[in-house]
Each structure stands twice: as structure tokens, then as C-alpha cells.
Design a protein around this motif. Sequence first.
Motif, PDB file in Angstrom:
ATOM      1  N   ARG A  66     -26.450  19.140  -1.448  1.00 16.00           N
ATOM      2  CA  ARG A  66     -25.665  18.430  -2.467  1.00 16.00           C
ATOM      3  C   ARG A  66     -26.016  18.971  -3.842  1.00 16.00           C
ATOM      4  O   ARG A  66     -27.113  19.481  -4.057  1.00 16.00           O
ATOM      5  CB  ARG A  66     -25.979  16.943  -2.438  1.00 16.00           C
ATOM      6  N   ASP A  67     -25.076  18.792  -4.763  1.00 16.01           N
ATOM      7  CA  ASP A  67     -25.417  19.168  -6.135  1.00 16.01           C
ATOM      8  C   ASP A  67     -26.349  18.103  -6.721  1.00 16.01           C
ATOM      9  O   ASP A  67     -26.552  17.037  -6.142  1.00 16.01           O
ATOM     10  CB  ASP A  67     -24.163  19.381  -6.990  1.00 16.01           C
ATOM     11  N   ALA A  68     -26.939  18.420  -7.856  1.00 16.26           N
ATOM     12  CA  ALA A  68     -27.986  17.572  -8.443  1.00 16.26           C
ATOM     13  C   ALA A  68     -27.502  16.144  -8.711  1.00 16.26           C
ATOM     14  O   ALA A  68     -28.226  15.178  -8.442  1.00 16.26           O
ATOM     15  CB  ALA A  68     -28.507  18.205  -9.728  1.00 16.26           C
ATOM     16  N   ALA A  69     -26.292  15.992  -9.222  1.00 22.07           N
ATOM     17  CA  ALA A  69     -25.779  14.654  -9.549  1.00 22.07           C
ATOM     18  C   ALA A  69     -25.574  13.824  -8.285  1.00 22.07           C
ATOM     19  O   ALA A  69     -25.957  12.644  -8.241  1.00 22.07           O
ATOM     20  CB  ALA A  69     -24.470  14.763 -10.332  1.00 22.07           C
ATOM     21  N   GLU A  70     -24.981  14.437  -7.262  1.00 25.06           N
ATOM     22  CA  GLU A  70     -24.773  13.715  -5.996  1.00 25.06           C
ATOM     23  C   GLU A  70     -26.108  13.329  -5.352  1.00 25.06           C
ATOM     24  O   GLU A  70     -26.258  12.234  -4.822  1.00 25.06           O
ATOM     25  CB  GLU A  70     -23.996  14.583  -5.007  1.00 25.06           C
ATOM     26  N   ARG A  71     -27.057  14.239  -5.420  1.00 20.20           N
ATOM     27  CA  ARG A  71     -28.367  13.991  -4.836  1.00 20.20           C
ATOM     28  C   ARG A  71     -29.073  12.819  -5.540  1.00 20.20           C
ATOM     29  O   ARG A  71     -29.659  11.960  -4.905  1.00 20.20           O
ATOM     30  CB  ARG A  71     -29.216  15.267  -4.911  1.00 20.20           C
ATOM     31  N   ARG A  72     -28.979  12.776  -6.871  1.00 16.99           N
ATOM     32  CA  ARG A  72     -29.615  11.680  -7.639  1.00 16.99           C
ATOM     33  C   ARG A  72     -28.997  10.337  -7.266  1.00 16.99           C
ATOM     34  O   ARG A  72     -29.701   9.361  -7.039  1.00 16.99           O
ATOM     35  CB  ARG A  72     -29.483  11.915  -9.143  1.00 16.99           C
ATOM     36  N   LEU A 108     -43.003   5.343  -1.966  1.00 17.57           N
ATOM     37  CA  LEU A 108     -41.605   5.588  -1.586  1.00 17.57           C
ATOM     38  C   LEU A 108     -40.838   6.151  -2.778  1.00 17.57           C
ATOM     39  O   LEU A 108     -40.035   7.079  -2.618  1.00 17.57           O
ATOM     40  CB  LEU A 108     -40.934   4.295  -1.105  1.00 17.57           C
ATOM     41  N   ILE A 109     -41.083   5.629  -3.953  1.00 20.59           N
ATOM     42  CA  ILE A 109     -40.429   6.152  -5.162  1.00 20.59           C
ATOM     43  C   ILE A 109     -40.818   7.618  -5.367  1.00 20.59           C
ATOM     44  O   ILE A 109     -40.001   8.422  -5.818  1.00 20.59           O
ATOM     45  CB  ILE A 109     -40.774   5.276  -6.388  1.00 20.59           C
ATOM     46  N   GLY A 110     -42.038   7.978  -5.005  1.00 16.70           N
ATOM     47  CA  GLY A 110     -42.449   9.384  -5.066  1.00 16.70           C
ATOM     48  C   GLY A 110     -41.614  10.256  -4.137  1.00 16.70           C
ATOM     49  O   GLY A 110     -41.217  11.367  -4.502  1.00 16.70           O
ATOM     50  N   VAL A 111     -41.319   9.749  -2.946  1.00 22.90           N
ATOM     51  CA  VAL A 111     -40.449  10.480  -2.015  1.00 22.90           C
ATOM     52  C   VAL A 111     -39.047  10.574  -2.610  1.00 22.90           C
ATOM     53  O   VAL A 111     -38.428  11.634  -2.601  1.00 22.90           O
ATOM     54  CB  VAL A 111     -40.409   9.810  -0.623  1.00 22.90           C
ATOM     55  N   ARG A 112     -38.556   9.448  -3.124  1.00 20.43           N
ATOM     56  CA  ARG A 112     -37.225   9.453  -3.742  1.00 20.43           C
ATOM     57  C   ARG A 112     -37.156  10.477  -4.864  1.00 20.43           C
ATOM     58  O   ARG A 112     -36.189  11.247  -4.969  1.00 20.43           O
ATOM     59  CB  ARG A 112     -36.895   8.069  -4.306  1.00 20.43           C
ATOM     60  N   ASP A 113     -38.173  10.514  -5.720  1.00 26.97           N
ATOM     61  CA  ASP A 113     -38.176  11.450  -6.840  1.00 26.97           C
ATOM     62  C   ASP A 113     -38.203  12.898  -6.361  1.00 26.97           C
ATOM     63  O   ASP A 113     -37.525  13.757  -6.937  1.00 26.97           O
ATOM     64  CB  ASP A 113     -39.354  11.169  -7.769  1.00 26.97           C
ATOM     65  N   ALA A 114     -38.961  13.164  -5.300  1.00 20.70           N
ATOM     66  CA  ALA A 114     -38.982  14.525  -4.753  1.00 20.70           C
ATOM     67  C   ALA A 114     -37.591  14.912  -4.259  1.00 20.70           C
ATOM     68  O   ALA A 114     -37.120  16.027  -4.502  1.00 20.70           O
ATOM     69  CB  ALA A 114     -40.012  14.627  -3.624  1.00 20.70           C
ATOM     70  N   VAL A 115     -36.921  13.986  -3.578  1.00 17.85           N
ATOM     71  CA  VAL A 115     -35.570  14.253  -3.076  1.00 17.85           C
ATOM     72  C   VAL A 115     -34.600  14.415  -4.245  1.00 17.85           C
ATOM     73  O   VAL A 115     -33.782  15.340  -4.265  1.00 17.85           O
ATOM     74  CB  VAL A 115     -35.108  13.137  -2.117  1.00 17.85           C
ATOM     75  N   ARG A 116     -34.699  13.541  -5.231  1.00 16.61           N
ATOM     76  CA  ARG A 116     -33.810  13.648  -6.406  1.00 16.61           C
ATOM     77  C   ARG A 116     -33.990  14.974  -7.119  1.00 16.61           C
ATOM     78  O   ARG A 116     -33.038  15.536  -7.655  1.00 16.61           O
ATOM     79  CB  ARG A 116     -34.083  12.517  -7.403  1.00 16.61           C
ATOM     80  N   ASP A 117     -35.226  15.469  -7.122  1.00 14.23           N
ATOM     81  CA  ASP A 117     -35.508  16.731  -7.802  1.00 14.23           C
ATOM     82  C   ASP A 117     -35.117  17.950  -6.977  1.00 14.23           C
ATOM     83  O   ASP A 117     -35.321  19.079  -7.408  1.00 14.23           O
ATOM     84  CB  ASP A 117     -36.986  16.811  -8.180  1.00 14.23           C
ATOM     85  N   GLY A 118     -34.581  17.725  -5.762  1.00 13.35           N
ATOM     86  CA  GLY A 118     -34.068  18.821  -4.959  1.00 13.35           C
ATOM     87  C   GLY A 118     -34.985  19.292  -3.845  1.00 13.35           C
ATOM     88  O   GLY A 118     -34.707  20.310  -3.205  1.00 13.35           O
ATOM     89  N   SER A 119     -36.065  18.586  -3.586  1.00 12.00           N
ATOM     90  CA  SER A 119     -36.981  18.997  -2.514  1.00 12.00           C
ATOM     91  C   SER A 119     -36.306  18.840  -1.159  1.00 12.00           C
ATOM     92  O   SER A 119     -35.755  17.788  -0.851  1.00 12.00           O
ATOM     93  CB  SER A 119     -38.253  18.153  -2.541  1.00 12.00           C
ATOM     94  N   ALA A 120     -36.384  19.886  -0.368  1.00  9.47           N
ATOM     95  CA  ALA A 120     -35.832  19.854   0.989  1.00  9.47           C
ATOM     96  C   ALA A 120     -36.851  19.214   1.930  1.00  9.47           C
ATOM     97  O   ALA A 120     -38.031  19.086   1.594  1.00  9.47           O
ATOM     98  CB  ALA A 120     -35.512  21.273   1.441  1.00  9.47           C
TER      99      ALA A 120
END
Length: 181
Positions: A66-72, A108-120
Amino acid sequence: MSWAPLLSAVIGAVIALGSSLLVDVRRDRSQRGRDRQQERRRQGVAFTVALVDALGALRPVAAAGRDAAERRVAAGEAVAPVYAVREQLLVTGTPGQLAAGESAFHALIGVRDAVRDGSALDSAEYHDAYHLFAEALWRFRLTVRADLGEPELTPEELSHPDWTDRDRCDTCQSRALPSAM
């Protein structure tokens, strides 16, 4: 007329009524305690399930291209249901549950932030955050169990070396292999 039988009947009635009231008060206190414990059990399980569900909802976000906006947006939506359950826990939980619950929530917020930042899913950033979360989630579970008087659990009893889940993680295991050679 003798007042003794009447007086003794009145005293007997007062004693019987007082005893009955005392039993009712004790029963009521005991029932309130059981109700509080049952509510804490329910909230502990609900919060645990909400955290696990949110992690499950974050995984496809991390896996999708996903692009960055969709991922966030998707990452935020994955975690959003946890907030309401967290509020319920904040109202009913014991101090130990609250401390462990907040630790798990922030992990969990740390996981969310990693995903939002584009971590696979197979990235080091995702796994570092995930394994911190896994350990914090277990600490919360163990705290709830202790508060409810349940027996303590150790990782070894569940055939794990620790609570991080690294031993069962294919990505972490495959990373460990090249460095072991």
C-alpha cells in the motif's frame, strides 16, 4: 401479668433479625467481591483478545503493498477497537493489571508505528516491535492470572524458552542461521 416471656420473645426476635441481617450483609459483600473478580476476569480476557485481534489486523497491512497514506489509515483502523476495551480496563482493573495492560498497549502501538512507517512482516523493525509486544502481552496475561488467584505459569511449562515468541518465529530463526555459520 409477667413481662419476662414477652421481653424474652422480643429479645429473641431482635437477635434473630440481627443475625439474619448480618448474614445478608456478609453474603452481599461476598457476592460483590465475586462480581468484581468476574468483571476483572472478563475485562482481562476482552483486553487480551482486543490486542491479539489488532495484531492480526496489522499483519495484512504490513504484508500488502500500500502507499504510505493507505497504510497509515489501515494501521490506525486495525488498532482503533482496542481503545474502548482499554478504557474499560482502566476503570475496572487492578493497579498491576493497569501497569501490565498499558505496557502491552504501548507495545502494540510500537507494532502499529512500525507498520505505519512501512515495515514489512519480515523486516527487523516489525519483528523487534512484534517480539516486544508478544512479551508484554504475556506479562499482562500473567498479571491477570495472578490477580485472579490462578497458578503462575512459566514459559517452560508451555514449551517456550521465554515469552518473546522468537523461538517459533520463522523470520527470526532464518536470520539466526547465517550468523551461526
